[in-house]
Design a protein around this motif. Structure first.
Motif, short mmCIF file in Angstrom:
data_model
loop_
_atom_site.label_atom_id
_atom_site.label_comp_id
_atom_site.label_asym_id
_atom_site.label_seq_id
_atom_site.Cartn_x
_atom_site.Cartn_y
_atom_site.Cartn_z
N MET A 1 5.01 -24.99 16.04
CA MET A 1 5.21 -24.28 14.79
C MET A 1 4.61 -25.11 13.65
SD MET A 1 8.74 -22.99 13.10
CE MET A 1 9.29 -24.36 12.13
N ALA A 2 3.69 -24.52 12.95
CA ALA A 2 3.02 -25.20 11.84
C ALA A 2 3.85 -25.04 10.57
CB ALA A 2 1.63 -24.63 11.63
N LEU A 3 3.99 -26.14 9.85
CA LEU A 3 4.71 -26.11 8.58
C LEU A 3 3.78 -25.65 7.47
CD1 LEU A 3 6.64 -29.49 8.71
CD2 LEU A 3 7.61 -27.21 8.94
N GLY A 4 4.33 -24.91 6.53
CA GLY A 4 3.56 -24.50 5.37
C GLY A 4 3.35 -25.67 4.44
N TYR A 5 2.50 -25.45 3.45
CA TYR A 5 2.17 -26.54 2.52
C TYR A 5 3.40 -27.02 1.75
CZ TYR A 5 0.10 -28.92 -1.46
OH TYR A 5 -0.21 -29.86 -2.41
N LYS A 6 4.19 -26.09 1.22
CA LYS A 6 5.36 -26.48 0.44
C LYS A 6 6.41 -27.16 1.31
CE LYS A 6 4.97 -23.27 -3.36
NZ LYS A 6 5.61 -22.24 -4.16
N ALA A 7 6.61 -26.68 2.53
CA ALA A 7 7.58 -27.30 3.43
C ALA A 7 7.13 -28.70 3.81
CB ALA A 7 7.76 -26.43 4.68
N ARG A 8 5.83 -28.86 4.08
CA ARG A 8 5.30 -30.18 4.42
C ARG A 8 5.43 -31.15 3.26
NH1 ARG A 8 0.60 -28.41 6.23
NH2 ARG A 8 -0.61 -29.23 4.50
N LYS A 9 5.21 -30.65 2.05
CA LYS A 9 5.32 -31.49 0.86
C LYS A 9 6.77 -31.94 0.65
CE LYS A 9 3.31 -31.64 -3.70
NZ LYS A 9 2.48 -30.96 -4.66
N ARG A 10 7.71 -31.02 0.82
CA ARG A 10 9.13 -31.37 0.68
C ARG A 10 9.59 -32.33 1.76
NH1 ARG A 10 10.35 -25.26 -0.54
NH2 ARG A 10 10.06 -25.27 -2.79
N LEU A 11 9.13 -32.10 2.99
CA LEU A 11 9.49 -32.99 4.09
C LEU A 11 8.91 -34.39 3.87
CD1 LEU A 11 10.89 -33.31 6.79
CD2 LEU A 11 8.80 -32.53 7.89
N ALA A 12 7.69 -34.47 3.38
CA ALA A 12 7.08 -35.77 3.09
C ALA A 12 7.87 -36.52 2.02
CB ALA A 12 5.63 -35.60 2.65
N LEU A 13 8.31 -35.81 1.00
CA LEU A 13 9.11 -36.43 -0.06
C LEU A 13 10.45 -36.91 0.50
CD1 LEU A 13 9.31 -37.10 -3.06
CD2 LEU A 13 10.34 -34.85 -3.40
N LEU A 14 11.08 -36.11 1.34
CA LEU A 14 12.35 -36.51 1.95
C LEU A 14 12.17 -37.75 2.82
CD1 LEU A 14 15.35 -35.70 2.46
CD2 LEU A 14 14.51 -34.53 4.50
N VAL A 15 11.10 -37.78 3.58
CA VAL A 15 10.83 -38.94 4.43
C VAL A 15 10.64 -40.19 3.59
CG1 VAL A 15 9.10 -39.97 5.97
CG2 VAL A 15 9.94 -37.67 6.39
N LEU A 16 9.89 -40.09 2.50
CA LEU A 16 9.62 -41.26 1.67
C LEU A 16 10.84 -41.73 0.90
CD1 LEU A 16 6.07 -40.44 0.29
CD2 LEU A 16 6.70 -42.14 1.99
N VAL A 17 11.67 -40.79 0.42
CA VAL A 17 12.80 -41.17 -0.43
C VAL A 17 14.02 -41.58 0.40
CG1 VAL A 17 14.43 -40.27 -2.14
CG2 VAL A 17 12.01 -39.81 -2.37
#
Length: 93
Positions: A1-17
């Motif tokens: 399942m491919a993540l959308g751009y906004k979901a990927r952006k939010r997940l990346a922020l969650l991972v970093l923070v």
């Protein structure tokens, strides 16, 4: 399942923070369980662990810094006045 751009952006922020600080604490804890190695070896261990967290998350971070591919180029970068909208090369205005 491919993540959308906004979901990927939010997940990346969650991972970093949240995820990265937890990973750092876990790495320091695991290394502290052993006798302290020489400083050069400890540096190599921390450098390797510093790159290791990125490997499984590479797909999450790919393309996050670029423009949303689904976004209309006329509205990029969310400029209501159109001052920074992308223009044709022939347009001198």
């Amino acid at each position: 399942m491919a993540l959308g751009y906004k979901a990927r952006k939010r997940l990346a922020l969650l991972v970093l923070v949240v995820g990265l600080p937890l990973y750092i604490v876990a790495a320091v804890f695991v290394v502290s369980l052993f006798n302290r190695p020489p400083i050069w070896l400890e540096f190599i261990i921390y450098a390797a662990l510093g790159f290791l967290w990125m490997v499984p998350l590479k797909q999450v971070f790919l393309g996050v810094g670029k423009a949303d591919p689904d976004e209309d180029e006329a509205n990029y970068p969310h400029d209501p006045a159109g001052k920074y909208a992308l223009k044709d090369k022939d347009d001198n205005a």
